[in-house]
Design an enzyme around this catalytic site. Structure first.
Site, short mmCIF file in Angstrom:
data_model
loop_
_atom_site.label_atom_id
_atom_site.label_comp_id
_atom_site.label_asym_id
_atom_site.label_seq_id
_atom_site.Cartn_x
_atom_site.Cartn_y
_atom_site.Cartn_z
N GLU A 105 0.82 -1.21 0.00
CA GLU A 105 0.00 0.00 0.00
C GLU A 105 0.86 1.25 0.00
OE1 GLU A 105 -2.77 -1.97 3.44
OE2 GLU A 105 -1.94 0.02 3.70
N CYS A 118 3.38 8.62 0.57
CA CYS A 118 3.94 7.77 1.61
C CYS A 118 4.05 6.35 1.04
CB CYS A 118 3.01 7.81 2.82
SG CYS A 118 3.42 6.62 4.11
N CYS A 125 6.08 -6.89 7.25
CA CYS A 125 7.20 -6.32 8.00
C CYS A 125 7.74 -7.35 8.98
CB CYS A 125 6.73 -5.06 8.74
SG CYS A 125 8.05 -4.24 9.65
N CYS A 129 6.19 -4.88 15.59
CA CYS A 129 5.72 -3.96 16.64
C CYS A 129 4.29 -4.38 17.02
CB CYS A 129 5.72 -2.53 16.13
SG CYS A 129 7.37 -1.96 15.64
N CYS A 132 0.95 -2.64 15.60
CA CYS A 132 0.90 -2.32 14.16
C CYS A 132 0.17 -3.40 13.37
CB CYS A 132 2.33 -2.17 13.65
SG CYS A 132 2.44 -1.79 11.89
N CYS A 346 -0.63 2.16 8.61
CA CYS A 346 0.18 1.00 8.16
C CYS A 346 -0.53 -0.31 7.92
CB CYS A 346 1.22 0.72 9.22
SG CYS A 346 2.63 1.72 9.04
N1 SAH Z 1 9.22 0.86 10.06
C1 SAH Z 1 9.23 2.30 10.04
C2 SAH Z 1 8.15 2.92 9.18
C3 SAH Z 1 6.82 2.29 9.18
S1 SAH Z 1 5.43 2.80 10.08
C4 SAH Z 1 9.13 2.83 11.44
O1 SAH Z 1 9.00 2.05 12.36
O2 SAH Z 1 9.26 4.04 11.61
C5 SAH Z 1 5.29 4.51 10.22
C6 SAH Z 1 4.90 4.94 11.62
O3 SAH Z 1 3.57 4.53 11.97
C7 SAH Z 1 5.81 4.35 12.70
O4 SAH Z 1 6.11 5.36 13.63
C8 SAH Z 1 4.92 3.30 13.32
O5 SAH Z 1 5.35 2.95 14.61
C9 SAH Z 1 3.57 3.97 13.28
N2 SAH Z 1 2.41 3.11 13.45
C10 SAH Z 1 2.26 1.81 13.15
N3 SAH Z 1 1.03 1.37 13.46
C11 SAH Z 1 0.36 2.44 13.95
C12 SAH Z 1 -0.97 2.62 14.44
N4 SAH Z 1 -1.84 1.64 14.48
N5 SAH Z 1 -1.30 3.87 14.87
C13 SAH Z 1 -0.41 4.89 14.80
N6 SAH Z 1 0.83 4.77 14.37
C14 SAH Z 1 1.23 3.55 13.93
#
Ligand code: SAH
Length: 361
Positions: A105, A118, A125, A129, A132, A346
């Site tokens: 996406e 973006c 991934c 995390c 996520c 994400c």
């Molecule tokens: N892997 C990279 C970029 C991907 S995600 C990173 O970790 O920075 C981009 C951002 O969105 C990251 O800060 C991630 O932690 C955040 N993110 C992921 N899931 C989310 C959610 N459900 N709500 C808000 N932010 C989220």
């Protein structure tokens, strides 16, 4: 006959993907087709400046040459499987596929200062995390430089105009696909391709210290954002498994190195989860952690992911957290809730499409 068939098939499968080629390789290939190297610049202009998706649209090239290009190169690898627009048009989500199977996406964001693309850097991934959506489907593979570039150019094509900014904040960890991400950036920054300025590009990382330090040299002025999300290891260990390998102290050291070497302000992303990292003590500890660092904190209320047990903080909690940072002279913004209601966070559109038959939806 059999031999010929398999040869033809072999040729088809091994047709190089235009967007994976360096400018030098494209020139060599075009010369190999008996054309002058300047033709490469015409092709690049069509792809990177007019966003065409077929050689037949390149009307200033001789028809026979267009046909040869078609036979020799693959111009598109991603098909647009679905789009979803947020009400009011502030963001638009693109789900790209290969052979109609959902793959990655991208999100287009409309800010006051213009359009931002973006992009994702991996299919799924590997970082995991816990908050996520990308975690749910797991990791499949890295995207190539060309696929990353195509996500971006595909959004330009859809809009019929250039996007002013590029952020690597989609699915995946850019620094676990370092070479392809770097190559995509280098390609898009060239004057004879898209010609975007490095200052208009931001790479967001979960925090891999050696990669951050390398990026200080290799990024050439591209911006960096760190997903910190916690102010102590005990909390960050639970949210981001990679923190056990690279604890906050080490990540911050790399971030300070980046800021020092590049002379650039860095962004610290801090996602707020109700009752987990949104307390007064967290804000104070975060202030201490960032003291003296030229940074901008971006507070991101958690976007809900169906099936995950977290909650976003209330408005007043966010405001208080922000005020504490400001009292400690830290620059801070709260991310406008962009795309939350179109599942732009994400991995969520892909997740829903892939899981659309599953009983929890
Ligand atoms: N892997 C990279 C970029 C991907 S995600 C990173 O970790 O920075 C981009 C951002 O969105 C990251 O800060 C991630 O932690 C955040 N993110 C992921 N899931 C989310 C959610 N459900 N709500 C808000 N932010 C989220």
């Amino acid at each position: 006959m059999k031999g010929l068939d398999s040869q033809v098939e072999g040729q088809t499968n091994s047709r190089p993907y235009l967007l994976d080629l360096s400018v030098g390789d494209l020139k060599t290939l075009i010369e190999g087709l008996g054309e002058r190297p300047y033709r490469a610049n015409q092709v690049l202009a069509w792809v990177y400046r007019r966003f065409v998706s077929s050689f037949s649209e390149m009307t200033d090239l001789p028809v026979a040459f267009r046909t040869r290009l078609e036979e020799t190169l693959v111009i598109n690898r991603l098909d647009l499987v679905a789009t979803q627009e947020e009400e009011g048009g502030w963001s638009k989500k693109f789900l790209w596929g290969e052979d109609r199977k959902p793959l990655v996406e991208s999100v287009l964001l409309r800010y006051k200062y213009g359009l931002t693309g973006c992009v994702s850097t991996q299919v799924g991934c590997p970082v995991g995390c816990v908050f996520c959506a990308s975690r749910v489907l797991g990791f499949q593979r890295n995207l190539s430089r060309g696929e990353i570039i195509e996500e971006f150019l595909g959004m330009c094509r859809d809009q019929g105009e250039r996007l002013g900014h590029l952020v690597f904040m989609g699915t995946g960890e850019p620094f676990l696909n370092y070479d392809e991400v770097l190559a995509a950036i280098d390609m898009l920054c060239r004057k004879d391709t898209y010609g975007i300025s490095r200052r208009k590009i931001t790479v967001s990382t979960v925090g891999i210290p050696e990669a951050i330090e390398n990026f200080a040299k290799d990024g050439g002025g591209a911006k960096l954002a760190l997903s910190l999300h916690a102010s102590k290891d005990e909390t960050r260990d639970k949210l981001i498994p990679l923190n056990r390998a690279y604890p906050i102290g080490r990540v911050m050291e790399a971030l300070r190195h980046y800021a020092e070497v590049t002379g650039q302000r860095v962004t610290v992303e801090y996602m707020l989860l109700k009752g987990i990292n949104d307390g007064r003590e967290d804000a104070l500890r975060l202030s201490g952690l960032l003291a003296g660092l030229d940074c901008l904190v971006n507070l991101i209320p958690w976007n809900e992911v169906p099936g995950l047990e977290f909650e976003p903080p209330g408005k007043s909690r966010v405001a208080e957290f922000k005020a504490i940072l400001e009292r400690n002279r830290i620059k801070v913004t709260v991310r406008r809730k962009l795309g939350g209601n179109i599942e732009a966070a994400c991995g969520q559109l892909r997740r829903r499409t892939v899981l659309s038959d599953s009983p929890d939806r």
